[in-house]
Design an enzyme around this catalytic site. Structure first.
Site, PDB file in Angstrom:
ATOM      1  N   SER A 225      13.022  -8.479   8.593  1.00 56.88           N
ATOM      2  CA  SER A 225      12.060  -9.101   9.463  1.00 56.88           C
ATOM      3  C   SER A 225      12.631  -9.826  10.494  1.00 56.88           C
ATOM      4  O   SER A 225      14.378  -9.445  11.053  1.00 56.88           O
ATOM      5  CB  SER A 225      11.165  -9.511   9.176  1.00 56.88           C
ATOM      6  OG  SER A 225       9.900 -10.180   9.842  1.00 56.88           O
ATOM      7  N   ASP A 367       4.327  -0.983  11.515  1.00 58.95           N
ATOM      8  CA  ASP A 367       4.449  -2.017  11.405  1.00 58.95           C
ATOM      9  C   ASP A 367       3.485  -2.691  12.656  1.00 58.95           C
ATOM     10  O   ASP A 367       3.669  -2.187  13.735  1.00 58.95           O
ATOM     11  CB  ASP A 367       5.893  -1.877  11.996  1.00 58.95           C
ATOM     12  CG  ASP A 367       6.505  -3.579  11.428  1.00 58.95           C
ATOM     13  OD1 ASP A 367       5.358  -4.247  12.165  1.00 58.95           O
ATOM     14  OD2 ASP A 367       7.121  -3.835  10.950  1.00 58.95           O
ATOM     15  N   HIS A 400       4.607  -3.485   7.740  1.00 62.82           N
ATOM     16  CA  HIS A 400       5.243  -4.404   7.785  1.00 62.82           C
ATOM     17  C   HIS A 400       5.920  -4.985   6.287  1.00 62.82           C
ATOM     18  O   HIS A 400       6.629  -5.419   5.924  1.00 62.82           O
ATOM     19  CB  HIS A 400       5.145  -5.957   9.019  1.00 62.82           C
ATOM     20  CG  HIS A 400       6.497  -6.557   8.478  1.00 62.82           C
ATOM     21  ND1 HIS A 400       7.304  -6.333   9.554  1.00 62.82           N
ATOM     22  CD2 HIS A 400       6.659  -7.246   8.771  1.00 62.82           C
ATOM     23  CE1 HIS A 400       7.812  -7.458  10.193  1.00 62.82           C
ATOM     24  NE2 HIS A 400       7.688  -8.119   9.674  1.00 62.82           N
TER      25      HIS A 400
END
Length: 466
Positions: A225, A367, A400
């Site tokens: 991330s 995501d 995510h």
């Protein structure tokens, strides 16, 4: 050493709000080897946030006179989970010189974590792990959250430190946790973040107690991330900025800087709209023209939101102001079309150079924070340009948050092979599995990561070699 005394007093307001994991060169000469007799200062008696800690603020002349990666100051630290639970590993912090987005000298800190005991023959391997700091406040930096006595405001980042500890120190490697955002918390500034990461590797390799073998040390990078902001940019600038380093691979999951503009538009008006203003705040610290636009063209609500990012860590900053039309706080034209903002974003977006080191990219197809299209396009570009080794995993049954776990075993397995001298596969490999959980390596990797994780949390030493 002359260290600027006195101080700025910053009142840091910490808002404790339940949160979740979110994420949103010029050539430099190799430094001389650090003198072996550099003084190691004792661990601080009181753990102060960087805003109040003189260790983070060397004299400007000292920084300007140093080479990139040169160590300016060293101290021991006492690492602890969430600032409370002691971790039975050796740890130091290195203040070192690096370079900002415009080639000017600055300093930052990397935290070195190492197993107890003697080094194996030939020295240890190095894992540089980039935490998803995702914050524009200095007390959210990994060098602070890893210390005993730190206020656990950024409990997400504090928890993430367990990944490189279990997967890196547990393997007997030395781990570097760089404060890659630098002294101004430049969240989103990929170029400066990557340079700080490379110079952190230089500093670690010049620090004798890290038990490494200089520039020949096999070194790898890893981030998820927000941690991909430096980790995925390094392979594009490594050859021009730090050609002497032996970087054997870089693993990035949930790749953030592939298409900043799309990520901003995707999250505007969304649950995680707070990430947009944090990134704008961070990038603008490196780009005065962008900072001027934020000052002149943002309304009072937008100014309040920007100011809040200076005192909030990533769990709080990501979830405040949900649903906000942040782009709508700009007066006049679409802010992403303003040249001052467009140029700053372009300077920090992937795709400017072909990677010169092997890369492993992972991205969940669903995501919800970072659309996969940007990463797909960057991988296609790398492959068309003949990147030497690209492994790209596009998992379907993940998003995510769950991607943190489903990415971990594959990245660990790939990085371990690189650090163990297994040659990276040549060319491009792109796979789109339904899930990675059923892969044989998934259970195998967890079986190697979870035991040292449990051991370190109960105070046992891990990764011993002597």
């Amino acid at each position: 050493m002359n260290v600027r005394k006195g101080g700025r007093v910053l009142v840091v307001g910490v808002i404790a709000i339940a949160g979740a994991w979110t994420g949103f060169g010029s050539s430099a000469a190799a430094p001389e080897v650090q003198p072996a007799d550099i003084r190691i200062e004792p661990a601080p008696a009181l753990t102060l946030p960087p805003e109040l800690d003189d260790f983070y603020r060397p004299a400007a002349g000292v920084v300007a006179a140093a080479q990139p990666g040169e160590i300016l100051r060293v101290r021991s630290v006492n690492p602890a989970f969430l600032g409370v639970l002691p971790l039975n590993i050796d740890a130091w912090q290195l203040l070192y010189r690096t370079t900002n987005s415009h080639g000017e000298p600055i300093s930052t800190v990397t935290t070195i974590l190492r197993p107890r005991g003697d080094a194996p023959e030939g020295g240890r391997k190095l894992l540089s792990y980039q935490i998803a700091e995702d914050s524009a406040a200095q007390y959210c930096a990994p060098s602070y959250v890893i210390q005993s006595g730190a206020i656990p405001a950024d409990y997400v980042n504090a928890a993430e430190t367990l990944i490189p500890i279990a997967a890196g120190v547990g393997q007997g490697w030395t781990v570097a946790l760089p404060d890659y955002e630098g002294p101004n918390s430049a969240y989103g500034a990929s170029r400066m973040n990557a340079q700080a990461t490379l110079d952190g590797i230089r500093a670690a390799e010049n620090f004798g107690p890290a038990q490494l073998s200089g520039p020949g040390t096999p070194a790898a990078l890893w981030g998820y991330s927000g941690g991909t902001i430096p980790s995925s940019f390094v392979p594009e600038i490594k050859e021009s900025y730090a050609p002497e380093l032996n970087i054997v691979g870089a693993a990035s999951g949930g790749v953030a800087p592939a298409d900043f503009a799309t990520v901003v538009r995707h999250n505007n008006n969304g649950v995680y709209a707070g990430l947009i203003s944090a990134a704008f705040t961070g990038i603008a610290t490196e780009y005065p023209d962008m900072q001027r636009v934020l000052t002149e063209r943002v309304d009072l609500l937008g100014q309040f939101v920007l100011a809040s990012k200076k005192v909030l860590c990533h769990p709080q900053g990501a979830i405040v102001f949900p649903g906000l039309n942040y782009l709508g706080t700009f007066e006049g034209a679409d802010p992403l079309q303003l040249p001052e903002i467009r140029e700053a974003i372009a300077d920090n977006t992937l795709g400017q150079h072909t990677p010169t080191v092997p890369i492993y990219f992972y991205h969940a197809q669903n995501d919800e924070l970072i659309p996969i299209g940007g990463t797909d396009a960057i991988i296609d570009k790398y492959c068309a340009e003949g990147a030497p080794s690209v492994t790209y995993v596009r998992e379907f049954a993940a998003e995510h948050i769950s991607g943190v776990l489903t990415h971990l075993p594959g990245a660990f397995d790939w990085l371990r092979d690189r650090l163990n001298g297994v040659a990276a596969p040549a060319g491009c490999s792109i796979t789109s599995p339904t899930t990675t959980v059923t892969d044989p390596q998934f259970a195998q990797a967890l079986s190697e990561i979870l035991p040292p994780l449990a051991q370190v949390l109960v105070g046992q030493a891990i990764g011993r070699t002597g």
